[in-house]
Design a protein around this motif. Structure first.
Motif, PDB file in Angstrom:
ATOM      1  N   ASP A 143       0.828  -1.204   0.000  1.00  0.00           N
ATOM      2  CA  ASP A 143       0.000   0.000   0.000  1.00  0.00           C
ATOM      3  C   ASP A 143       0.863   1.254   0.000  1.00  0.00           C
ATOM      4  OD1 ASP A 143      -2.805  -1.024   0.168  1.00  0.00           O
ATOM      5  OD2 ASP A 143      -1.977  -1.987   1.944  1.00  0.00           O
ATOM      6  N   ARG A 146       2.409   1.648  -3.501  1.00  0.00           N
ATOM      7  CA  ARG A 146       1.445   2.126  -4.500  1.00  0.00           C
ATOM      8  C   ARG A 146       1.202   3.616  -4.356  1.00  0.00           C
ATOM      9  NH1 ARG A 146      -1.095  -3.031  -3.938  1.00  0.00           N
ATOM     10  NH2 ARG A 146      -2.353  -2.266  -2.203  1.00  0.00           N
ATOM     11  N   ILE A 147       1.122   4.100  -3.118  1.00  0.00           N
ATOM     12  CA  ILE A 147       0.917   5.532  -2.904  1.00  0.00           C
ATOM     13  C   ILE A 147       2.138   6.316  -3.387  1.00  0.00           C
ATOM     14  CG2 ILE A 147       0.661   7.313  -1.137  1.00  0.00           C
ATOM     15  CD1 ILE A 147      -1.916   5.762  -1.796  1.00  0.00           C
ATOM     16  N   PHE A 150       2.032   6.515  -7.114  1.00  0.00           N
ATOM     17  CA  PHE A 150       0.985   7.456  -7.545  1.00  0.00           C
ATOM     18  C   PHE A 150       1.469   8.892  -7.381  1.00  0.00           C
ATOM     19  CE2 PHE A 150      -3.048   9.802  -6.622  1.00  0.00           C
ATOM     20  CZ  PHE A 150      -3.603   9.678  -7.880  1.00  0.00           C
ATOM     21  N   ARG A 154       1.892  11.605 -10.438  1.00  0.00           N
ATOM     22  CA  ARG A 154       1.186  12.889 -10.377  1.00  0.00           C
ATOM     23  C   ARG A 154       2.112  14.055 -10.052  1.00  0.00           C
ATOM     24  NH1 ARG A 154      -4.460  12.343  -9.361  1.00  0.00           N
ATOM     25  NH2 ARG A 154      -4.444  14.592  -9.083  1.00  0.00           N
ATOM     26  N   VAL A 158      -1.622  16.094  -5.726  1.00  0.00           N
ATOM     27  CA  VAL A 158      -2.655  15.237  -5.155  1.00  0.00           C
ATOM     28  C   VAL A 158      -2.846  15.651  -3.703  1.00  0.00           C
ATOM     29  CG1 VAL A 158      -0.930  13.494  -4.522  1.00  0.00           C
ATOM     30  CG2 VAL A 158      -3.323  12.823  -4.785  1.00  0.00           C
ATOM     31  N   GLU A 162      -7.264  12.392  -1.277  1.00  0.00           N
ATOM     32  CA  GLU A 162      -7.245  11.502  -2.444  1.00  0.00           C
ATOM     33  C   GLU A 162      -6.427  10.250  -2.166  1.00  0.00           C
ATOM     34  OE1 GLU A 162      -6.911  13.303  -6.598  1.00  0.00           O
ATOM     35  OE2 GLU A 162      -6.241  14.958  -5.316  1.00  0.00           O
ATOM     36  N   LEU A 163      -5.292  10.426  -1.528  1.00  0.00           N
ATOM     37  CA  LEU A 163      -4.426   9.286  -1.238  1.00  0.00           C
ATOM     38  C   LEU A 163      -5.112   8.311  -0.287  1.00  0.00           C
ATOM     39  CD1 LEU A 163      -1.030  11.160  -0.758  1.00  0.00           C
ATOM     40  CD2 LEU A 163      -1.831   9.948  -2.797  1.00  0.00           C
ATOM     41  N   ASP A 165      -8.351   7.903   0.066  1.00  0.00           N
ATOM     42  CA  ASP A 165      -9.435   7.242  -0.670  1.00  0.00           C
ATOM     43  C   ASP A 165      -8.896   6.108  -1.537  1.00  0.00           C
ATOM     44  OD1 ASP A 165     -11.327   8.876   0.434  1.00  0.00           O
ATOM     45  OD2 ASP A 165     -11.461  10.240  -1.281  1.00  0.00           O
ATOM     46  N   ARG A 166      -7.747   6.306  -2.151  1.00  0.00           N
ATOM     47  CA  ARG A 166      -7.173   5.288  -3.029  1.00  0.00           C
ATOM     48  C   ARG A 166      -6.690   4.077  -2.238  1.00  0.00           C
ATOM     49  NH1 ARG A 166      -5.928   6.504  -8.253  1.00  0.00           N
ATOM     50  NH2 ARG A 166      -4.358   4.844  -8.267  1.00  0.00           N
ATOM     51  N   SER A 167      -6.278   4.298  -1.008  1.00  0.00           N
ATOM     52  CA  SER A 167      -5.664   3.213  -0.239  1.00  0.00           C
ATOM     53  C   SER A 167      -6.675   2.275   0.399  1.00  0.00           C
ATOM     54  CB  SER A 167      -4.775   3.802   0.861  1.00  0.00           C
ATOM     55  OG  SER A 167      -5.565   4.348   1.911  1.00  0.00           O
ATOM     56  N   GLY A 168      -7.816   2.800   0.797  1.00  0.00           N
ATOM     57  CA  GLY A 168      -8.780   1.990   1.532  1.00  0.00           C
ATOM     58  C   GLY A 168      -8.505   1.933   3.019  1.00  0.00           C
TER      59      GLY A 168
END
Length: 252
Positions: A143, A146-147, A150, A154, A158, A162-163, A165-168
């Protein structure tokens, strides 16, 4: 090995002085083939290294020189740090240390072999030495990685929301995972990526207002504050200082 850039350098005939090692989203490894690499920070007195490993940082490192610098610089992505050293880049955050303290065998091979190599073969020789070096199988938290990727795509444009939300994950959980891996918070990392992109644009001569708009700053004043935070100087003074580094020297 992926995730690294190798840059041999030779600077001779300049006036003694200093230049700035600027914050960036990479870890820096320098093999000095001259009289030693002397570094200082706001918190540390000057120290001289034969092979220096500098973690990611948010303030400039001062590099002291006598007008001549010869060596090889490697810029390491976080994944390459794990592959070479088996530790998260966050453990190096804000630190400058001798490579020999972390990987004495690799430090010796790099220094001896690169010093003996012809200048135009040093990049290839360095790549070969790293390819032959032992590899660590120590992947980053998926995780967090991936952040980071991202953020890189970007270029820092960002929001933390947003980060998350993308991670869960919850904001607290994601922030803890990310800081453990990279040594800094989500917002700091976004600022660092955005500054790195803006700084490169400014150094090409792009107008500051254009850079501010293109890189996602609220306005020119916002970019000015960020450049000052990361370099210690406002943009015009920073660019003038960069242009004056190694004045009169021959660089190759």
């Amino acid at each position: 090995m992926s995730g690294l850039t190798i840059t041999p350098y030779r600077i001779v005939g300049g006036r003694p002085g200093t230049h700035a090692g600027l914050p960036s989203p990479t870890v820096t490894l320098v093999i000095d083939l001259g009289t030693g690499l002397t570094l200082s920070t706001d918190d540390d007195a000057p120290r001289t290294f034969r092979a220096a490993l500098g973690g990611m940082h948010l303030r400039p490192v001062t590099i002291h020189h006598d007008g001549t610098q010869v060596g090889v610089q490697l810029d390491l992505a976080p994944a390459a740090v794990r592959t070479l050293f088996g530790l998260p880049p966050g453990e190096l955050f804000g630190r400058n240390l001798a490579l020999a303290d972390l990987a004495p065998g690799l430090a010796g091979r790099l220094y001896d072999d690169l010093g003996a190599a012809e200048p135009d073969t040093r990049a290839a020789r360095c790549a070969a030495l790293l390819t032959a070096a032992p590899r660590y199988r120590a992947p980053a938290d998926d995780d967090a990685a991936r952040i980071w990727q991202f953020l890189a795509r970007r270029r820092g444009r960002v929001t933390v929301a947003e980060l998350v939300d993308r991670s869960g994950w919850s904001a607290r959980k994601l922030s803890a995972l990310f800081a453990a891996e990279y040594g800094m918070g989500l917002k700091q990392a976004a600022r660092l990526f955005r500054f790195d992109h803006a700084r490169r644009r400014l150094e090409t001569g792009a107008p500051i207002a254009e850079v501010a708009a293109d890189c996602g700053y609220a306005d020119q004043a916002h970019l000015t504050r960020e450049v000052h935070d990361f370099t210690g100087l406002p943009p015009a003074a920073f660019l003038a200082a960069r242009a004056a580094e190694f004045a009169g020297a021959t660089q190759s």
